[in-house]
Write a protein that holds these residues in place. Structure first.
Motif, short mmCIF file in Angstrom:
data_model
loop_
_atom_site.label_atom_id
_atom_site.label_comp_id
_atom_site.label_asym_id
_atom_site.label_seq_id
_atom_site.Cartn_x
_atom_site.Cartn_y
_atom_site.Cartn_z
N ILE A 136 0.86 -1.19 0.00
CA ILE A 136 0.00 0.00 0.00
C ILE A 136 0.89 1.24 0.00
O ILE A 136 1.56 1.54 0.98
CB ILE A 136 -0.96 0.01 1.20
CG1 ILE A 136 -1.87 -1.22 1.16
CG2 ILE A 136 -1.79 1.29 1.19
CD1 ILE A 136 -2.76 -1.33 -0.06
N SER A 137 0.91 1.91 -1.13
CA SER A 137 1.77 3.07 -1.33
C SER A 137 0.94 4.33 -1.19
O SER A 137 -0.04 4.37 -0.43
CB SER A 137 2.45 2.98 -2.70
OG SER A 137 3.38 4.02 -2.86
N SER A 138 1.29 5.37 -1.90
CA SER A 138 0.58 6.64 -1.80
C SER A 138 0.96 7.53 -2.97
O SER A 138 2.09 7.45 -3.49
CB SER A 138 0.94 7.35 -0.49
OG SER A 138 0.42 8.66 -0.46
N ASP A 172 7.80 2.31 -3.69
CA ASP A 172 7.53 2.13 -5.12
C ASP A 172 8.74 1.54 -5.84
O ASP A 172 8.61 0.60 -6.63
CB ASP A 172 7.16 3.47 -5.76
CG ASP A 172 5.73 3.90 -5.46
OD1 ASP A 172 4.97 3.13 -4.85
OD2 ASP A 172 5.38 5.04 -5.85
N MET A 173 9.93 2.09 -5.58
CA MET A 173 11.12 1.59 -6.25
C MET A 173 11.44 0.17 -5.82
O MET A 173 11.83 -0.67 -6.65
CB MET A 173 12.31 2.51 -5.97
CG MET A 173 13.60 2.07 -6.65
SD MET A 173 13.45 1.85 -8.46
CE MET A 173 13.38 3.56 -8.98
N ALA A 189 2.67 -1.97 -6.15
CA ALA A 189 2.57 -0.89 -5.17
C ALA A 189 1.35 -0.06 -5.57
O ALA A 189 1.31 0.52 -6.66
CB ALA A 189 3.83 -0.03 -5.18
N LEU A 190 0.36 -0.02 -4.70
CA LEU A 190 -0.93 0.58 -5.05
C LEU A 190 -1.24 1.77 -4.14
O LEU A 190 -1.22 1.66 -2.92
CB LEU A 190 -2.04 -0.47 -4.88
CG LEU A 190 -3.46 -0.03 -5.24
CD1 LEU A 190 -3.59 0.12 -6.76
CD2 LEU A 190 -4.49 -1.02 -4.71
N THR A 203 0.93 -4.07 -14.07
CA THR A 203 1.31 -2.68 -13.78
C THR A 203 1.75 -2.62 -12.33
O THR A 203 0.93 -2.70 -11.42
CB THR A 203 0.11 -1.73 -14.01
OG1 THR A 203 -0.35 -1.88 -15.35
CG2 THR A 203 0.50 -0.29 -13.75
N GLU A 204 3.06 -2.50 -12.10
CA GLU A 204 3.54 -2.63 -10.72
C GLU A 204 3.39 -1.37 -9.89
O GLU A 204 3.39 -1.42 -8.67
CB GLU A 204 5.00 -3.10 -10.69
CG GLU A 204 6.02 -2.07 -11.09
CD GLU A 204 6.30 -2.06 -12.59
OE1 GLU A 204 7.40 -1.62 -12.98
OE2 GLU A 204 5.44 -2.48 -13.37
#
Length: 269
Positions: A156-158, A179-180, A201-202, A260-261
């Motif tokens: 869970i990204s942002s 993300d990276m 990473a969403l 789609t990562e």
């Protein structure tokens, strides 16, 4: 604290779906865990404290729930939680999911103020927001090899990791790092072919959680965008955790998950 099992323990059992979720005591993590609990699933919930509501749901439905408690921002506790997670994994599952959801927005301060107490908070945030997902993912991937043909890791990204925001030096930096890390992980797992895990990473959008309350309580001198977030709350523009959790679980079930990562759930309205 010792792990607590409700109904059957996840370890040693077969289940359709095994889901490991972090940050399950409240907010989005709690909503995800509640919706994942079911008769054909095993849920390993990781949080600072146990959730009585999750335990009650598991007892009522006969679901398999394993609650692990500890502080992911503490290196020693993180290692213990990784070990306990491995021990709780079922012998076999049709699908195995790891959802790295736990995170913090603190400290909300200008970059030039990151010293003394603020840098201590920043160090804890880096441990929680990026080191913990990396460690849990490594443990999950190593331990799940051969236990399932379908393994997925969702970080869970942002949007903050993709767009800078004054006052969020630590949060933006850790989410950009997440993300990276996900991009590197995808490259490595893709090289394994059918044996590799699918990873994403969403960004979940702006969700009505405790974190949003922390943001609205920030010092306006340190966080120039404060008014925007206060307006989102006042105008009812925040998404309910339960709604976002349903959308995330539907996203996880897509056949093209992992292609789609670096993604955003708002792309699927």
């Amino acid at each position: 604290m010792r792990p607590t099992d409700t109904a059957q323990t996840a370890s040693g059992q077969h289940c359709d779906t095994l889901a490991v979720v972090t940050g399950t005591s409240r907010g989005l993590g709690a909503a995800l865990a509640h919706q994942l609990l079911g008769p054909a699933a095993c849920v390993i919930a990781i949080a600072r404290q146990e959730s009585p509501a999750l335990a009650a749901q598991a007892r009522g439905t006969g679901a398999r729930l394993h609650q692990l408690t500890g502080d992911l921002s503490d290196p020693a506790q993180l290692q213990r939680l990784c070990d306990e997670m491995i021990a709780a994994l079922p012998a076999r599952a049709e699908r195995m999911l790891l959802i790295n959801n736990a995170g913090t927005v603190a400290p909300i301060v200008a970059a030039e103020a990151l010293q003394a107490e603020a840098i201590h908070l920043a160090s804890q945030a880096m441990q929680l927001n990026i080191v913990a997902p990396m460690a849990l993912t490594a443990a999950f991937l190593q331990a799940s090899t051969g236990r399932s043909q379908d393994r997925c890791v969702l970080n869970i990204s942002s949007g903050a990791g993709r767009n800078p925001m004054a006052g969020w030096a630590t949060y933006c930096t850790t989410k950009a790092a997440l993300d990276m890390y996900t991009r590197v992980l995808k490259q490595e797992q893709a090289a394994l072919g059918v044996q590799g895990a699918r990873v994403v990473a969403l960004a979940p959008g702006v969700v009505d959680t405790g974190m949003q309350g922390e943001i609205r309580a920030a010092d306006p001198a340190a966080f120039p965008a404060l008014g925007r977030f206060q307006a989102l709350h006042a105008d009812g523009q925040l998404s309910a955790p339960e709604h976002v959790a349903r959308r995330i679980l539907a996203y996880l079930a897509r056949a093209d998950f992992g292609q789609t990562e670096i993604d955003d759930i708002r792309n699927y309205d």
